[in-house]
Design a protein around this motif. Sequence first.
Motif, PDB file in Angstrom:
ATOM      1  N   ASN A 582      39.706 -11.708 112.885  1.00  0.00           N
ATOM      2  CA  ASN A 582      40.739 -10.890 112.355  1.00  0.00           C
ATOM      3  C   ASN A 582      40.513  -9.782 111.700  1.00  0.00           C
ATOM      4  O   ASN A 582      40.929  -8.621 111.925  1.00  0.00           O
ATOM      5  N   LYS A 585      38.739  -7.358 113.773  1.00  0.00           N
ATOM      6  CA  LYS A 585      39.739  -6.987 114.319  1.00  0.00           C
ATOM      7  C   LYS A 585      40.620  -5.884 114.256  1.00  0.00           C
ATOM      8  O   LYS A 585      40.716  -4.690 114.836  1.00  0.00           O
ATOM      9  N   PHE A 586      41.154  -6.245 113.048  1.00  0.00           N
ATOM     10  CA  PHE A 586      42.194  -5.259 112.322  1.00  0.00           C
ATOM     11  C   PHE A 586      41.606  -4.296 111.541  1.00  0.00           C
ATOM     12  O   PHE A 586      42.545  -3.716 110.817  1.00  0.00           O
ATOM     13  N   ASP A 609      39.239  -7.572 103.801  1.00  0.00           N
ATOM     14  CA  ASP A 609      38.806  -6.412 104.606  1.00  0.00           C
ATOM     15  C   ASP A 609      39.587  -5.135 104.349  1.00  0.00           C
ATOM     16  O   ASP A 609      40.707  -5.156 103.474  1.00  0.00           O
ATOM     17  N   ILE A 614      49.161  -5.779 106.752  1.00  0.00           N
ATOM     18  CA  ILE A 614      50.230  -6.657 107.154  1.00  0.00           C
ATOM     19  C   ILE A 614      51.500  -6.118 106.738  1.00  0.00           C
ATOM     20  O   ILE A 614      51.577  -6.144 105.484  1.00  0.00           O
ATOM     21  N   GLN A 628      52.510 -12.150 116.605  1.00  0.00           N
ATOM     22  CA  GLN A 628      51.696 -11.198 116.357  1.00  0.00           C
ATOM     23  C   GLN A 628      52.616 -10.205 115.527  1.00  0.00           C
ATOM     24  O   GLN A 628      53.841 -10.180 116.117  1.00  0.00           O
ATOM     25  N   GLU A 629      52.163  -9.288 114.859  1.00  0.00           N
ATOM     26  CA  GLU A 629      52.783  -8.384 114.423  1.00  0.00           C
ATOM     27  C   GLU A 629      53.402  -7.332 115.319  1.00  0.00           C
ATOM     28  O   GLU A 629      54.460  -7.023 115.294  1.00  0.00           O
ATOM     29  N   SER A 640      45.924 -13.669 121.042  1.00  0.00           N
ATOM     30  CA  SER A 640      46.857 -14.664 121.398  1.00  0.00           C
ATOM     31  C   SER A 640      47.741 -15.231 120.425  1.00  0.00           C
ATOM     32  O   SER A 640      49.145 -15.518 120.727  1.00  0.00           O
ATOM     33  N   GLY A 641      47.741 -14.600 119.148  1.00  0.00           N
ATOM     34  CA  GLY A 641      48.414 -15.002 118.172  1.00  0.00           C
ATOM     35  C   GLY A 641      48.439 -16.531 117.723  1.00  0.00           C
ATOM     36  O   GLY A 641      49.228 -16.949 117.306  1.00  0.00           O
ATOM     37  N   GLY A 643      45.270 -17.710 116.173  1.00  0.00           N
ATOM     38  CA  GLY A 643      44.104 -18.011 115.377  1.00  0.00           C
ATOM     39  C   GLY A 643      44.525 -18.536 113.947  1.00  0.00           C
ATOM     40  O   GLY A 643      44.055 -19.441 113.485  1.00  0.00           O
ATOM     41  N   LEU A 644      45.611 -17.760 113.417  1.00  0.00           N
ATOM     42  CA  LEU A 644      45.911 -18.209 112.207  1.00  0.00           C
ATOM     43  C   LEU A 644      46.495 -19.596 112.190  1.00  0.00           C
ATOM     44  O   LEU A 644      46.454 -20.472 111.224  1.00  0.00           O
TER      45      LEU A 644
HETATM   46  P1  ADP Z   1      45.607 -13.068 116.665  1.00  0.00           P
HETATM   47  O1  ADP Z   1      44.797 -12.519 115.955  1.00  0.00           O
HETATM   48  O2  ADP Z   1      45.051 -13.697 117.764  1.00  0.00           O
HETATM   49  O3  ADP Z   1      46.998 -12.012 117.201  1.00  0.00           O
HETATM   50  P2  ADP Z   1      46.348 -14.657 114.747  1.00  0.00           P
HETATM   51  O4  ADP Z   1      47.112 -15.791 114.311  1.00  0.00           O
HETATM   52  O5  ADP Z   1      44.864 -14.781 114.160  1.00  0.00           O
HETATM   53  O6  ADP Z   1      46.643 -14.208 116.123  1.00  0.00           O
HETATM   54  O7  ADP Z   1      47.165 -13.498 113.677  1.00  0.00           O
HETATM   55  C1  ADP Z   1      48.395 -13.270 113.761  1.00  0.00           C
HETATM   56  C2  ADP Z   1      48.821 -12.078 113.397  1.00  0.00           C
HETATM   57  O8  ADP Z   1      48.430 -11.656 112.119  1.00  0.00           O
HETATM   58  C3  ADP Z   1      47.920 -10.823 114.166  1.00  0.00           C
HETATM   59  O9  ADP Z   1      48.422 -10.546 115.402  1.00  0.00           O
HETATM   60  C4  ADP Z   1      47.983  -9.748 113.052  1.00  0.00           C
HETATM   61  O10 ADP Z   1      49.345  -8.811 113.296  1.00  0.00           O
HETATM   62  C5  ADP Z   1      48.371 -10.456 111.908  1.00  0.00           C
HETATM   63  N1  ADP Z   1      46.894 -10.523 111.324  1.00  0.00           N
HETATM   64  C6  ADP Z   1      46.070 -11.598 110.996  1.00  0.00           C
HETATM   65  N2  ADP Z   1      44.897 -10.981 110.523  1.00  0.00           N
HETATM   66  C7  ADP Z   1      44.960  -9.872 109.982  1.00  0.00           C
HETATM   67  C8  ADP Z   1      44.193  -9.039 109.241  1.00  0.00           C
HETATM   68  N3  ADP Z   1      43.146  -9.501 108.917  1.00  0.00           N
HETATM   69  N4  ADP Z   1      44.633  -7.576 109.294  1.00  0.00           N
HETATM   70  C9  ADP Z   1      45.960  -7.310 109.515  1.00  0.00           C
HETATM   71  N5  ADP Z   1      46.737  -8.066 110.291  1.00  0.00           N
HETATM   72  C10 ADP Z   1      46.283  -9.590 110.546  1.00  0.00           C
END
Ligand code: ADP
Length: 712
Positions: A582, A585-586, A609, A614, A628-629, A640-641, A643-644
């Motif tokens: 994540n 990616k972000f 990071d 967020i 996901q945001e 996929s939303g 991971g967390l």
């Molecule tokens: P995914 O990453 O697969 O979309 P996650 O459950 O990991 O699903 O994350 C959910 C959402 O949380 C992400 O879509 C993003 O909007 C936000 N997010 C997670 N980690 C970060 C990060 N490090 N920086 C910014 N936004 C994040």
Amino acid sequence: PPLNSPAMRKSKRITAVILTVAVLLAVTGVALFVFVPAQMEGRLEEDLSFRARSTADYLAANARVGLAGSRSTTLRDAAELARLEPDLAYAVVVNERGKVVATAFPNVDLNVDWESQVSGVSSPEIVDARATVVVNDWLAGTIYVGLSRDAQQASLKQDRMLVAGFAGFMVLLALASAAGAVQMKRLRNTAEEWQQRHMSVRRQAGDLYSSVREHRQTQRSLQASESKYKSLFENTMASAMADLEELNRHLEKRKADLEHEVGVRKKAEVSLRRYTERLQLLNAVERSLLEGKSVEESAELALSMGMKLLPAARMTLVESDTRTGEAWIVGQTATYKVHRKIGDTIPFAEVQTHAKVRSCADLAAEDEASAVEKAMLREGLLSYVDVPLVVRDEVVGVLTVASSLAEAFSEEHFNIARDIADLMAIGVHRSRLDTERELYEQELVLARDRAEDMARLKTAFLTNMSHEIRTPISGIMGFSQVLHDEVPDGLREFTGLIRESAHRLLNTINSVLELARIESGRDGLEVTRMDLGELVKEATERLEPLAKRKSLSFTFENKAPGALCDLDRACVDRIVTNLVDNAIKFTDGGAVRAQVTTRGQVATLEVNDTGVGIDPGFLPHLFDDFRQEQMEANREHEGSGLGLTVSKKLVDRLGGTIRITSEKGVGTSVFVDFPLAGATVEDAEAARQAVDRGAVPRQQEARSGAGQRTSA
Ligand code: ADP
């Protein structure tokens, strides 16, 4: 006299002398009594035997003289001569042959041997003596004489009596002297005692005298003060009398005031009693409402109470619902003459629909009576009060109190009616709320059952579908690789895309499958004691190329080497992968940093990071499935939303906690805390909270710095 005076000393000496004399007298008396009679007896004995001997000698001498003159009768004469001795017991003359020739006593036989007769004459009471008559060496005969002791004994007895009397007298005298001495001693003691008493009496007398003097002084001063106070008293009395009269006048006035006050108080008491009664009645109704009794039951109680407090002929309570336009009777007193029962509906038009009290003091005098009022008049009622039951500006019913007298209700009666109406309004409101709540609860139960069904269905569906999708994807991936190797260069881009897409799809499917597995509780953990820093290091090494591809600086720092926790290798690997993935990616430019630290009983994995950050509004939904945001189709980042969601569930299962802080446009930090090996979960939680004062309840957001939000 004083104790040591000469008279006293003399008295002591005299006593001593008397005592000595007494002792001497006593000793002498006893000695006389013991020794004198014995001596007298001895001397008498001697005297008697001397007299006997000399009598015998005299008689013998006389006889010898006679014989010398040749007178043969002389021996017999000697016996006669012996009679001259007054104490003579016997006198016997014996011739040379031992025969008695003469005797002074006739009981001795003449011419018979004396030897044979002597024992009949002599006795122990007689002292014997003997003298021989010798003439010219010729023994002519022997004269025997015996003197009787009787006379001596008698005189001895007399003497002895005299001596004893004298000795007795001496002893008596001694005793009397001793008694005198003792008495003197006693007298002296008494004198001493009296003297001591005398001294003490003298002392007391001295004390008494001084106290009398003191007393006299006091008396004088008392007399002085008495006269002073007497005049003072008279003055005071005069002024007190004046005051008293004044006070009396005042008291009279006060009495009148008090009587007035008592009257007022009595009235207040009566109204207080009425008020208390009213409160008790209202309390009873309130209690019945609190106990959850139905509106009808409470209404019955309230109306029966109302009848006691109000001058009412009848009371009625109607409930109305403005939304449905319905009204029905919930309570009425037995005196209600119109034949309607509790529960009967009544025309809504008859019910007042505004929140004001309506009343009429005299229906008979009313010109524009309504239909209801006319009906009341026919019923024999002359006045009434209608009090609406109001809940939040809505009329939910009306209480009618009617009397057969005109102008029956006072202000106080209005108040009582209003109190009853208010209580019943609460009752009605509560009963409606109860009904609504029951409905709501039923709906909730249904919804929960439905949700549980859905969750079960979802898990089953996900498991099946994931499996169904994963198998073909493996085929696609394998053959896209074959294709990639075989096709001409111009087509390589497309085969690369196929491979990439298949890979993404597989990733998504893997996440979905994992979540399904965790939720169904089918994944078994292999928890062992491991070095958290080492595990994280291994995982990050695999992810480093991803960061390089996006030209990001990537660092890992193990600040707590050897921090042991009870962990599952695969779980930790998945968590680190998700978080670092994540972060990369972000983040489009800047750095991604991972580190392991310890604080107290807790080991923490931190991933920072400098990415997009967020939105605060999204923080509470971070851990929701598939959230996901950016949910739109044209979102910038793939994913996929899940991971967390998966990460949080895994952290929970390992006994850890996860928190995320983020600021839009600045960056994001994720903290994962694991209890150190040996520490209990509570220890770890306490240590974590102690260090991190900014901690906030899970799934809630809170401001913990300017423009910064935290989600835990
Ligand atoms: P995914 O990453 O697969 O979309 P996650 O459950 O990991 O699903 O994350 C959910 C959402 O949380 C992400 O879509 C993003 O909007 C936000 N997010 C997670 N980690 C970060 C990060 N490090 N920086 C910014 N936004 C994040």
